[in-house]
Design an enzyme around this catalytic site. Sequence first.
Site, PDB file in Angstrom:
ATOM      1  CG  LEU A 127      -1.850  -1.096   1.386  1.00  0.00           C
ATOM      2  CD1 LEU A 127      -2.863  -1.003   2.469  1.00  0.00           C
ATOM      3  CD2 LEU A 127      -2.903  -1.116  -0.027  1.00  0.00           C
ATOM      4  N   GLY A 128       2.186   1.193  -0.505  1.00  0.00           N
ATOM      5  CA  GLY A 128       3.076   2.240  -0.522  1.00  0.00           C
ATOM      6  C   GLY A 128       3.316   3.112   0.850  1.00  0.00           C
ATOM      7  CB  SER A 170       8.542   2.788   2.402  1.00  0.00           C
ATOM      8  OG  SER A 170       8.410   2.241   1.031  1.00  0.00           O
ATOM      9  CG  ASP A 228       4.631   2.773  -4.274  1.00  0.00           C
ATOM     10  OD1 ASP A 228       3.844   2.466  -5.640  1.00  0.00           O
ATOM     11  OD2 ASP A 228       4.899   1.986  -3.526  1.00  0.00           O
TER      12      ASP A 228
HETATM   13  C1  MEV Z   1       3.957  -2.628  -7.020  1.00  0.00           C
HETATM   14  O1  MEV Z   1       3.234  -1.810  -5.923  1.00  0.00           O
HETATM   15  C2  MEV Z   1       3.750  -2.295  -8.400  1.00  0.00           C
HETATM   16  C3  MEV Z   1       4.703  -2.897  -9.563  1.00  0.00           C
HETATM   17  O2  MEV Z   1       4.079  -2.553 -10.549  1.00  0.00           O
HETATM   18  C4  MEV Z   1       5.809  -2.264  -9.350  1.00  0.00           C
HETATM   19  C5  MEV Z   1       6.160  -1.098  -9.677  1.00  0.00           C
HETATM   20  O3  MEV Z   1       5.106  -0.357 -10.277  1.00  0.00           O
HETATM   21  O4  MEV Z   1       7.058  -0.157  -9.667  1.00  0.00           O
HETATM   22  C6  MEV Z   1       4.672  -4.405  -9.315  1.00  0.00           C
END
Ligand code: MEV
Length: 299
Positions: free
Chosen positions: A76-77, A79, A123
């Site tokens: 869920l981002g 960090s 993120d």
């Molecule tokens: C991770 O939350 C999502 C991925 O697509 C990796 C990224 O977008 O960097 C798996």
Amino acid sequence: MATWSAPGKVFLFGEHAVVFGKPGIAMAIKPRVYVTVRRSRNPARVNSPYIEGCFEETGVTGSVYIHSQLPSSSGLGSSAAVTVATLSAINDEFGLGLGRSDIASIAYKIEKKAQRGRASPTDTFVSTYGGLVLIKDGKRRRLPPENFNLVIGNTLVSHKTSELVAMVGEFRMSNPLVVDPILDAIEAVTLRSMHNFHDLKLLGRYMDVNHALLEALGVGHPALSKLVSASRAAGAYGAKMTGAGGGGCMIALCPKRSKSKVAGAIEAADGKAIITTIDTDGARKEDEYGRTDYLKTRR
Ligand code: MEV
């Protein structure tokens, strides 16, 4: 003393495919991380490479207090939210004059270093700006907000994004004829979904398809399948894993009246449910009691 907060994120469509230049749609969600920074001569003693990175990058010293509503290592981002909120609070407390785009790019740099080379620029962008975000041609831009009713289901199974991304990369290298059409199909679902935000039933169907395609890439997990099935049976329009997969979280798109039922079904299937919707604020200033200080929040 300055307190700032920043939201978490979910991928609605296109995770993994974005790593190969395909489009994706991500959304900032309500649970947030709150960070208070206070100017101090003694450097903060923290064992977080994200917080350390924020002080190193800005060259200031201070103490820091963190309160997080986001589960960590669940996709869920969290960090990114910690990094964005800490940088924003440092920026405010020390009057550094950084704008949102500076915060997003410095936060990405810090994440990359802390995660030894691989981080998601999505993120940090989503956490900084909030709202609904389209990732296309390697760039990110905000789309008009949509009030989707989402229930997140956390499997509580830990996963490593870098390993899952590497695994899909290797699968593609060794089997391009099999993997490329899957990535193309994820792209088609993402692009069609963008034109159908008003049609929640169809959007739910697209989530189901995206989930199946991610499973075909090999990033599924029995605990995710269980929560996805439970949500659908409880009345969700559709459901899919979100983020890297292999554990972590799933999301269910729900009719407003079914949110609690879907959340109950997730909990009954051994998941941890969070009922949520879009967060349009991104990083924002809070007063010392953790209340939003809109007058002082600079966009
Ligand atoms: C991770 O939350 C999502 C991925 O697509 C990796 C990224 O977008 O960097 C798996």
